[in-house]
Design an enzyme around this catalytic site. Structure first.
Site, short mmCIF file in Angstrom:
data_model
loop_
_atom_site.label_atom_id
_atom_site.label_comp_id
_atom_site.label_asym_id
_atom_site.label_seq_id
_atom_site.Cartn_x
_atom_site.Cartn_y
_atom_site.Cartn_z
N GLU A 128 -7.43 2.71 -6.76
CA GLU A 128 -8.26 2.57 -5.56
C GLU A 128 -9.75 2.55 -5.94
O GLU A 128 -10.15 3.03 -7.01
CB GLU A 128 -7.97 3.71 -4.59
CG GLU A 128 -8.77 3.70 -3.29
CD GLU A 128 -8.58 2.46 -2.43
OE1 GLU A 128 -8.94 1.36 -2.89
OE2 GLU A 128 -8.10 2.61 -1.28
N ARG A 177 0.86 -1.18 0.00
CA ARG A 177 0.00 0.00 0.00
C ARG A 177 0.90 1.24 0.00
O ARG A 177 2.01 1.20 0.55
CB ARG A 177 -0.89 0.02 1.24
CG ARG A 177 -1.84 1.21 1.30
CD ARG A 177 -2.57 1.27 2.63
NE ARG A 177 -3.46 2.44 2.68
CZ ARG A 177 -4.10 2.84 3.77
NH1 ARG A 177 -3.96 2.19 4.91
NH2 ARG A 177 -4.88 3.91 3.73
N HIS A 178 0.44 2.30 -0.62
CA HIS A 178 1.20 3.56 -0.58
C HIS A 178 1.39 4.02 0.86
O HIS A 178 0.64 3.66 1.78
CB HIS A 178 0.47 4.65 -1.37
CG HIS A 178 -0.90 4.95 -0.85
ND1 HIS A 178 -1.12 5.75 0.25
CD2 HIS A 178 -2.12 4.54 -1.27
CE1 HIS A 178 -2.41 5.83 0.49
NE2 HIS A 178 -3.04 5.10 -0.43
N GLY A 179 2.39 4.87 1.08
CA GLY A 179 2.62 5.45 2.39
C GLY A 179 1.54 6.46 2.76
O GLY A 179 0.69 6.84 1.94
N GLN A 190 -10.10 9.19 0.03
CA GLN A 190 -9.40 9.62 -1.17
C GLN A 190 -10.01 9.02 -2.43
O GLN A 190 -10.40 9.74 -3.33
CB GLN A 190 -7.91 9.26 -1.08
CG GLN A 190 -7.19 10.09 -0.05
CD GLN A 190 -5.70 9.83 0.00
OE1 GLN A 190 -4.90 10.67 -0.39
NE2 GLN A 190 -5.33 8.67 0.48
N GLY A 191 -10.08 7.71 -2.50
CA GLY A 191 -10.62 7.10 -3.71
C GLY A 191 -9.81 7.49 -4.93
O GLY A 191 -8.58 7.34 -4.95
N ASN A 233 -4.85 10.88 4.32
CA ASN A 233 -4.85 9.83 5.35
C ASN A 233 -4.70 10.45 6.73
O ASN A 233 -5.41 10.08 7.67
CB ASN A 233 -3.69 8.86 5.13
CG ASN A 233 -3.85 7.94 3.93
OD1 ASN A 233 -2.86 7.50 3.36
ND2 ASN A 233 -5.08 7.67 3.52
N GLY A 237 -5.22 0.93 0.05
CA GLY A 237 -5.71 0.22 1.22
C GLY A 237 -6.90 -0.67 0.96
O GLY A 237 -6.84 -1.89 1.16
#
Length: 202
Positions: free
Chosen positions: A94, A9-11, A22-23, A16, A157
């Site tokens: 996402e 997963r991205h940081g 976000q989507g 976040n 996520g």
């Protein structure tokens, strides 16, 4: 599927940190998010060990969204992989949250308390992506005969949670009980999933 997949997963991003959905919208990594991406790269370098030293090539497949691309570049730097090897795959984007994108999760749940009782509340979003459509694109990805045998995937996520569920044929309860870490990633091989923790700087 006989491939080996490392699913990251991205940081952490600014949204976040603010607990905003976000989507398909985007925000950049925070300083912590950059550290998480570097830590994932370092842990993956340790995990792959001789494979990297012996020249085994891993394809780097990444969501088109900026936060995943930014994370992938930092991971590649840790691995010594040229960032030109990063390939964008639209199927890894996402889940879209429709009208809820950019909304604060805590405020949304305060306004609609029934959502907190649902494991899959994300899919109640007006004009959001349907769960069946997300599963369909993951299944299409996993069944793609053009995919390489060794992959590093940098995605998201919720997408990652559903991806692991589809991959391992989990029950709904098991799938929704999974977390969505930004300080760990997963090895997917032969239908099994291994969690790999990352060590952040003190």
């Amino acid at each position: 599927m006989t491939s080996t997949i490392y699913l990251l997963r991205h940081g952490q991003t600014e949204f976040n940190a603010e607990r905003r959905l976000q989507g398909h919208c985007d925000s950049p990594l925070t300083a912590l998010g950059e550290e998480q991406a570097q830590a994932m790269g370092a842990a993956l370098r340790d995990e792959l060990g001789d494979e990297l030293r012996n020249g085994h090539d891993y394809a780097v497949l990444v969501s088109p969204l900026g936060r995943a691309q930014q994370t992938a570049r930092l991971v590649c730097q840790q691995l010594g992989i040229p960032t030109q090897r990063i390939q964008t795959d639209q199927r890894l984007i996402e889940v879209s949250f429709g009208n809820w994108e950019k909304l604060n999760v805590l405020e949304l749940h305060a306004e609609q308390p029934q959502l907190a009782k649902l494991d899959n509340w994300y899919f109640e979003a007006p004009n959001g992506e349907a769960y069946t459509d997300v599963v369909a694109r993951i299944e299409h990805f996993l069944a793609d005969p053009q995919l390489p045998n060794k992959m590093i995937i940098v995605a998201h996520g919720l997408l990652g949670r559903i991806f692991r569920g589809v991959y391992a044929n989990m029950s709904a309860a098991t799938m929704w009980s999974q977390d969505m870490p930004q300080d760990a990633f997963f090895k997917l091989r032969a239908g099994k999933i291994k969690r790999i923790e990352c060590r952040l700087p003190a």
